[in-house]
Design a protein around this motif. Structure first.
Motif, short mmCIF file in Angstrom:
data_model
loop_
_atom_site.label_atom_id
_atom_site.label_comp_id
_atom_site.label_asym_id
_atom_site.label_seq_id
_atom_site.Cartn_x
_atom_site.Cartn_y
_atom_site.Cartn_z
N ASN A 1 0.82 -1.22 0.00
CA ASN A 1 0.00 0.00 0.00
C ASN A 1 0.85 1.26 0.00
OD1 ASN A 1 -2.63 -1.36 2.13
ND2 ASN A 1 -2.49 -1.29 -0.09
N THR A 2 0.47 2.22 -0.83
CA THR A 2 1.13 3.53 -0.85
C THR A 2 0.29 4.59 -0.15
OG1 THR A 2 0.16 4.02 -3.02
CG2 THR A 2 2.37 3.01 -2.99
N HIS A 3 -1.03 4.33 0.00
CA HIS A 3 -1.94 5.24 0.70
C HIS A 3 -2.91 4.39 1.52
CE1 HIS A 3 -0.55 7.80 -2.62
NE2 HIS A 3 -0.87 8.83 -1.87
N CYS A 4 -3.32 4.93 2.64
CA CYS A 4 -4.37 4.29 3.43
C CYS A 4 -5.70 4.49 2.74
CB CYS A 4 -4.39 4.86 4.84
SG CYS A 4 -5.75 4.24 5.86
N ASP A 5 -6.47 3.42 2.55
CA ASP A 5 -7.77 3.51 1.87
C ASP A 5 -8.81 4.22 2.72
OD1 ASP A 5 -6.82 2.20 -0.37
OD2 ASP A 5 -7.37 0.21 0.37
N GLN A 6 -8.58 4.31 4.01
CA GLN A 6 -9.58 4.92 4.89
C GLN A 6 -9.31 6.40 5.17
OE1 GLN A 6 -11.71 2.76 8.10
NE2 GLN A 6 -10.42 3.96 9.50
N CYS A 7 -8.08 6.73 5.61
CA CYS A 7 -7.79 8.13 5.95
C CYS A 7 -6.93 8.82 4.89
CB CYS A 7 -7.11 8.23 7.31
SG CYS A 7 -5.41 7.62 7.35
N TYR A 8 -6.50 8.06 3.86
CA TYR A 8 -5.74 8.58 2.73
C TYR A 8 -4.33 9.07 3.10
CZ TYR A 8 -10.48 8.54 0.90
OH TYR A 8 -11.75 8.16 0.56
N ALA A 9 -3.83 8.64 4.26
CA ALA A 9 -2.46 8.99 4.63
C ALA A 9 -1.48 8.37 3.65
CB ALA A 9 -2.16 8.51 6.05
N VAL A 10 -0.43 9.12 3.33
CA VAL A 10 0.66 8.58 2.51
C VAL A 10 1.47 7.60 3.36
CG1 VAL A 10 2.77 9.16 1.25
CG2 VAL A 10 0.76 10.65 1.09
N LEU A 11 1.81 6.45 2.80
CA LEU A 11 2.49 5.40 3.55
C LEU A 11 3.90 5.21 3.02
CD1 LEU A 11 -0.41 2.80 3.59
CD2 LEU A 11 0.18 4.41 5.41
N GLY A 12 4.83 5.00 3.92
CA GLY A 12 6.21 4.74 3.55
C GLY A 12 6.77 3.59 4.37
N TYR A 13 7.50 2.70 3.71
CA TYR A 13 8.06 1.52 4.39
C TYR A 13 9.49 1.80 4.81
CZ TYR A 13 9.48 -3.25 5.38
OH TYR A 13 9.95 -4.38 6.00
N MET A 14 9.78 1.53 6.10
CA MET A 14 11.11 1.69 6.66
C MET A 14 11.75 0.32 6.80
SD MET A 14 10.36 4.51 9.62
CE MET A 14 9.63 6.10 9.23
N PRO A 15 12.64 -0.07 5.89
CA PRO A 15 13.17 -1.44 5.90
C PRO A 15 13.98 -1.78 7.14
CG PRO A 15 14.34 -0.08 4.30
CD PRO A 15 13.17 0.72 4.76
N GLU A 16 14.62 -0.80 7.77
CA GLU A 16 15.46 -1.11 8.93
C GLU A 16 14.64 -1.53 10.15
OE1 GLU A 16 14.54 3.27 9.25
OE2 GLU A 16 14.97 1.84 7.65
N THR A 17 13.37 -1.15 10.20
CA THR A 17 12.51 -1.53 11.30
C THR A 17 11.31 -2.36 10.85
OG1 THR A 17 11.25 0.54 11.12
CG2 THR A 17 13.12 0.50 12.66
N ALA A 18 11.23 -2.65 9.55
CA ALA A 18 10.10 -3.39 8.98
C ALA A 18 8.78 -2.74 9.37
CB ALA A 18 10.13 -4.86 9.40
N THR A 19 8.72 -1.41 9.22
CA THR A 19 7.56 -0.62 9.61
C THR A 19 6.94 0.07 8.40
OG1 THR A 19 8.53 -0.19 11.79
CG2 THR A 19 6.73 1.24 11.09
#
Length: 357
Positions: free
Chosen positions: A17-35
């Motif tokens: 996911n690049t955006h939340c389907d509910q609140c439309y927040a932009v999403l970014g993956y942090m590989p060092e913390t798997a977040t």
């Protein structure tokens, strides 16, 4: 794969996911913390996580502009760079060809899932700049327009070639049927080919060559001749006793790569099941074998992994059949196959302990 939720609204999320389907927040993956974090833009053009005002601003991977990557760069990396996963791309599909943008997107989804597992297993990896002779790089190639020999998916001294056409579902399914395969997916291709890379890194160059030969056979056998014989013969009815797939019979290199891919299938899917608190299977000492406290990537013993995996496959295969779908996991893990999987598991765990020390 872990279970993800939006940090702004708690909406369940998928890894891609690049955006939340509910609140439309932009999403970014942090590989060092798997977040997978909800991000907010900064005046500098960088991004910060929504709930941590002290977090350092970060940039998205350059491939985020093409909507094929949602990974963030490390805080010290400058805007315009490539993330950990995309730095290994050497050739991307020709985007002037109709449909290739969508094909590239599918390829990147599979490749990023591959790198999730590589990072979770703490496997060593070098790119082509770090190791010009054997470093890892990906070429996503289209068939020549002049009608010459088509591109074949494969590995050669760290260069993994994936035929772009494999991102077309119809082509991939046709090839699966023609090749007599139970399973053929983009993610499966990536996991198989990275197995060849790690045969070089962990077996050939890692001091385990002779031990591997006792399990998988002598890799010095002529590869081209072995493939020719493989495609010319009729497989025996008991090939399942020692091989996880028909293709694994062709040569010790392919046997190792197929087994490696299946180890990736198992630990990745088990983590998904555990993250959703699934408790399928027999009960031991009053507790189900699948428990959220276990980590198949780093801590679960091999016997516990298999004990949890088998009932999980029965359950999900049954769910698929209830929907009229093919089996989720159409493979048989006989004693011979398990011995090979145990070898891969031990190699990975020994490597983890070596690097931890």
């Amino acid at each position: 794969m872990k279970r993800f939720a939006c940090q702004s609204c708690e909406q369940p999320l998928f890894f891609e996911n690049t955006h939340c389907d509910q609140c439309y927040a932009v999403l970014g993956y942090m590989p060092e913390t798997a977040t997978l974090a909800a991000m907010q833009p900064q005046d500098s053009g960088l991004w910060k996580t929504v709930h941590d005002c002290h977090d350092q601003p970060r940039a998205f991977c350059a491939n985020h502009n093409y909507n094929v990557c949602n990974w963030l760069l490390a805080p010290f990396q400058h805007n315009g760079g490539f993330c950990f996963a995309c730095q290994f791309n050497r050739v991307i599909p020709n985007l002037n060809i109709p449909g290739n943008m969508d094909r590239w997107r599918k390829l990147e989804v599979a490749k990023h899932r591959l790198f999730y597992t590589i990072l979770r297993l703490k496997l060593p990896i070098k790119n082509r700049l770090q190791d010009p002779q054997n470093g890892l790089a990906f070429d996503f190639l289209d068939d020549p327009v002049d009608g010459s020999l088509p591109i074949m998916t494969g590995h050669n001294n760290g260069i993994i070639t994936i035929a772009t056409k494999e991102a077309d579902d119809a082509h991939r399914e046709r090839m699966r049927v023609e090749m007599g395969e139970y399973y053929r997916t983009l993610l499966g291709h990536f996991r198989h080919e990275i197995g060849h890379y790690y045969w070089n890194v962990l077996i050939r160059d890692g001091g385990h060559l002779e031990e591997c030969r006792t399990i998988f056979g002598d890799d010095r056998a002529d590869y081209a001749l072995a493939l020719k014989k493989h495609y010319a013969r009729v497989p025996s009815g008991n090939w399942h006793e020692d091989y996880v797939s028909l293709y694994a019979m062709s040569h010790p290199w392919e046997d190792f790569a197929e087994t490696w891919a299946h180890y990736f299938h198992i630990v990745s899917t088990l983590e998904t099941a555990l993250s959703y608190d699934m408790t399928i299977g027999p009960v031991a000492d009053g507790q189900a074998l699948l428990t959220h406290k276990s980590d198949p990537y780093l801590h679960m013993p091999f016997d516990q992994i298999i004990s949890a995996w088998m009932p999980l496959t029965y359950a999900v295969n049954s769910l698929n059949r209830s929907m009229g779908l093919a089996d989720f996991y159409p493979f048989v893990l006989t004693a011979g196959v398990r011995a090979k999987l145990r070898f891969v598991h031990n190699i990975v765990r020994n490597m983890q302990q070596t690097y931890a020390a």
